[in-house]
Design a protein around this motif. Structure first.
Motif, PDB file in Angstrom:
ATOM      1  N   VAL A 139       0.836  -1.207   0.000  1.00  0.00           N
ATOM      2  CA  VAL A 139       0.000   0.000   0.000  1.00  0.00           C
ATOM      3  C   VAL A 139       0.865   1.249   0.000  1.00  0.00           C
ATOM      4  N   GLY A 140       1.892   1.248   0.835  1.00  0.00           N
ATOM      5  CA  GLY A 140       2.746   2.429   0.924  1.00  0.00           C
ATOM      6  C   GLY A 140       3.612   2.633  -0.300  1.00  0.00           C
ATOM      7  N   HIS A 236      -6.073  -1.567  -4.180  1.00  0.00           N
ATOM      8  CA  HIS A 236      -6.024  -2.999  -4.472  1.00  0.00           C
ATOM      9  C   HIS A 236      -5.118  -3.729  -3.483  1.00  0.00           C
ATOM     10  N   ALA A 237      -3.942  -3.148  -3.215  1.00  0.00           N
ATOM     11  CA  ALA A 237      -3.008  -3.775  -2.283  1.00  0.00           C
ATOM     12  C   ALA A 237      -3.583  -3.828  -0.876  1.00  0.00           C
ATOM     13  N   LEU A 238      -4.359  -2.832  -0.506  1.00  0.00           N
ATOM     14  CA  LEU A 238      -5.015  -2.845   0.802  1.00  0.00           C
ATOM     15  C   LEU A 238      -5.946  -4.044   0.912  1.00  0.00           C
ATOM     16  N   GLY A 239      -6.697  -4.310  -0.157  1.00  0.00           N
ATOM     17  CA  GLY A 239      -7.554  -5.480  -0.161  1.00  0.00           C
ATOM     18  C   GLY A 239      -6.761  -6.776  -0.113  1.00  0.00           C
ATOM     19  N   MET A 240      -5.611  -6.805  -0.758  1.00  0.00           N
ATOM     20  CA  MET A 240      -4.795  -8.015  -0.782  1.00  0.00           C
ATOM     21  C   MET A 240      -4.267  -8.390   0.591  1.00  0.00           C
ATOM     22  N   PHE A 241      -3.954  -7.400   1.410  1.00  0.00           N
ATOM     23  CA  PHE A 241      -3.171  -7.703   2.609  1.00  0.00           C
ATOM     24  C   PHE A 241      -3.781  -7.255   3.936  1.00  0.00           C
ATOM     25  N   ALA A 242      -4.549  -6.164   3.931  1.00  0.00           N
ATOM     26  CA  ALA A 242      -4.907  -5.534   5.200  1.00  0.00           C
ATOM     27  C   ALA A 242      -5.712  -6.447   6.126  1.00  0.00           C
ATOM     28  N   PHE A 289     -10.203  -3.188  -4.792  1.00  0.00           N
ATOM     29  CA  PHE A 289     -10.093  -3.616  -3.396  1.00  0.00           C
ATOM     30  C   PHE A 289     -10.698  -5.012  -3.223  1.00  0.00           C
ATOM     31  N   GLN A 290     -11.886  -5.224  -3.786  1.00  0.00           N
ATOM     32  CA  GLN A 290     -12.529  -6.534  -3.688  1.00  0.00           C
ATOM     33  C   GLN A 290     -11.708  -7.613  -4.391  1.00  0.00           C
ATOM     34  N   LEU A 291     -11.140  -7.263  -5.528  1.00  0.00           N
ATOM     35  CA  LEU A 291     -10.300  -8.217  -6.242  1.00  0.00           C
ATOM     36  C   LEU A 291      -9.121  -8.647  -5.368  1.00  0.00           C
ATOM     37  N   GLY A 292      -8.542  -7.672  -4.677  1.00  0.00           N
ATOM     38  CA  GLY A 292      -7.426  -7.978  -3.798  1.00  0.00           C
ATOM     39  C   GLY A 292      -7.829  -8.853  -2.630  1.00  0.00           C
ATOM     40  N   TYR A 293      -8.996  -8.568  -2.019  1.00  0.00           N
ATOM     41  CA  TYR A 293      -9.378  -9.382  -0.868  1.00  0.00           C
ATOM     42  C   TYR A 293      -9.812 -10.783  -1.296  1.00  0.00           C
ATOM     43  N   GLY A 294     -10.414 -10.910  -2.460  1.00  0.00           N
ATOM     44  CA  GLY A 294     -10.722 -12.239  -2.966  1.00  0.00           C
ATOM     45  C   GLY A 294      -9.463 -13.063  -3.144  1.00  0.00           C
TER      46      GLY A 294
END
Length: 375
Positions: A139-140, A236-242, A289-294
């Motif tokens: 994210v950063g 997107h990265a936030l969804g992937m990892f947060a 974001f949703q793509l990342g969390y999926g």
């Protein structure tokens, strides 16, 4: 040990997240949009090759040496990319991204190192915590794009990877476990646990890699400033990892199959949103974001399935083989994504992604129904 793995993975994720979109833009300017995915494909191939190489090194020299080598290779790749970007040398840029991919493999494999030091009922949480490290880096990192020149992004990647290698040197020395054997790839097609994890993790990586490789190119073609590209990628990265610790807790609570199925369905919804409204900035950020969390649900769920589904003597080889296969398939998808995007935009790319997600989700759901009836 988990803290060290967390810090190193966060730094490496920052390196990759900064270098990846810049490499796509540089390649598009030099060789055209259809081949813009070449550097990212090289990074994905490096990740797959690194998964095999570092797993073997781990069996011989343990985690400390294996992970340090991966991060050191990424630092060298960042330095190699600087003159490649300035001189417009795409081949050299691809070689640099290949080395950065080795560092990405180290960051990914560190989730298994964390799981090994936790009891079976805590594997999911341990994996989730290390994957969560990506939230800080991925994210950063893209947020810095608004202040960095193209070549400077790779200098930052080299610095971050160097710090990751230095952090990994603080891991305790351990004796390698030479009893662990290499698992042939054919085992993956015969073992239901590995076969299911491979299918889900590969699908998630292929879909996400395809859509996200094309995303910076699409925004760049619509004259979006580099800072806006970075903001979208950060969402997107936030969804992937947060939410990784939450995913890990859900994995320990409900098991791998429901988590993996939820991930596939979440990615399907995001794919539809990107396909029907690619120019809507707000919807695009939400969909990414949703793509990342999926992806996160599939990745953590599949990793937990492997961590719990094999004896210690076989686990290392299976984990490395799955990661190598996943990233090998993802390399093909990334290379094809920009060509598909150039031919049919997000409509074609989204249709292909949706079809793949449904194809894998249906048998996974059927298997859950059978298990519930027999249980």
């Amino acid at each position: 040990m988990t803290v060290i793995l967390f810090v190193a993975a966060a730094l490496m994720n920052a390196a990759l997240a900064t270098a990846s979109p810049v490499s796509t833009i540089v390649a598009a300017d030099q060789v055209g949009g259809a081949l813009a995915a070449l550097p990212n494909t090289a990074a994905i191939l490096g990740t797959g090759f690194g998964a095999m190489l570092l797993t073997r090194a781990r069996r011989r020299w343990a985690w400390r040496t294996s992970l340090t080598w991966g991060y050191a290779a990424a630092a060298a790749g960042g330095l190699l990319a600087v003159p490649a970007v300035s001189g417009g040398h795409v081949v050299a840029l691809c070689a640099a991204m290949l080395l950065i991919g080795l560092g990405n493999a180290a960051a990914l494999l560190s989730r298994y190192a964390a799981a090994e030091h936790q009891p079976a009922g805590r594997h999911g949480f341990a994996i989730g915590v290390v994957v969560w490290a990506g939230a800080l880096g991925a994210v950063g990192g893209p947020l810095l794009l608004g202040w960095l020149a193209l070549a400077d992004a790779f200098l930052f990647a080299a610095l971050a990877a160097t710090l990751a290698a230095a952090a990994t040197l603080a891991l305790p020395r351990a004796r390698p476990e030479e009893t662990r054997t290499r698992v042939p790839l054919r085992v993956l097609t015969r073992t239901p646990t590995a076969r299911s994890a491979l299918a889900v993790m590969a699908t998630a990586q292929v879909v996400m890699g395809g859509l996200m490789t094309a995303a910076p190119l699409g925004m760049h073609q619509h004259h979006a400033p580099l800072g806006s590209v970075g903001t979208a990628l950060s969402a997107h990265a936030l969804g992937m990892f947060a939410l990784s610790p939450l995913t890990g807790w859900l994995l320990d609570r409900f098991g791998a199959r429901p988590i993996m199925l939820a991930g596939l369905l979440t990615m399907l919804v995001a794919t539809v949103q990107l396909t029907i409204a690619p120019g809507d900035e707000g919807l695009r950020v939400a969909a990414l974001f949703q793509l990342g969390y999926g992806w996160n649900l599939c990745f953590v769920g599949g990793s937990g399935s492997l961590a719990d589904g094999f004896a210690a003597a076989d686990r290392s080889g299976v984990e490395g083989a799955v990661d190598a296969a996943v990233w090998g398939l993802a390399a093909v998808a990334a290379l094809s994504s920009t060509a598909a995007f150039a031919a049919g935009g997000y409509t074609l790319l989204g249709a292909l992604a949706a079809a793949l997600l449904v194809t894998v989700a249906l048998p996974l759901r059927s298997g859950m129904i059978r298990e519930s009836r027999t249980g």
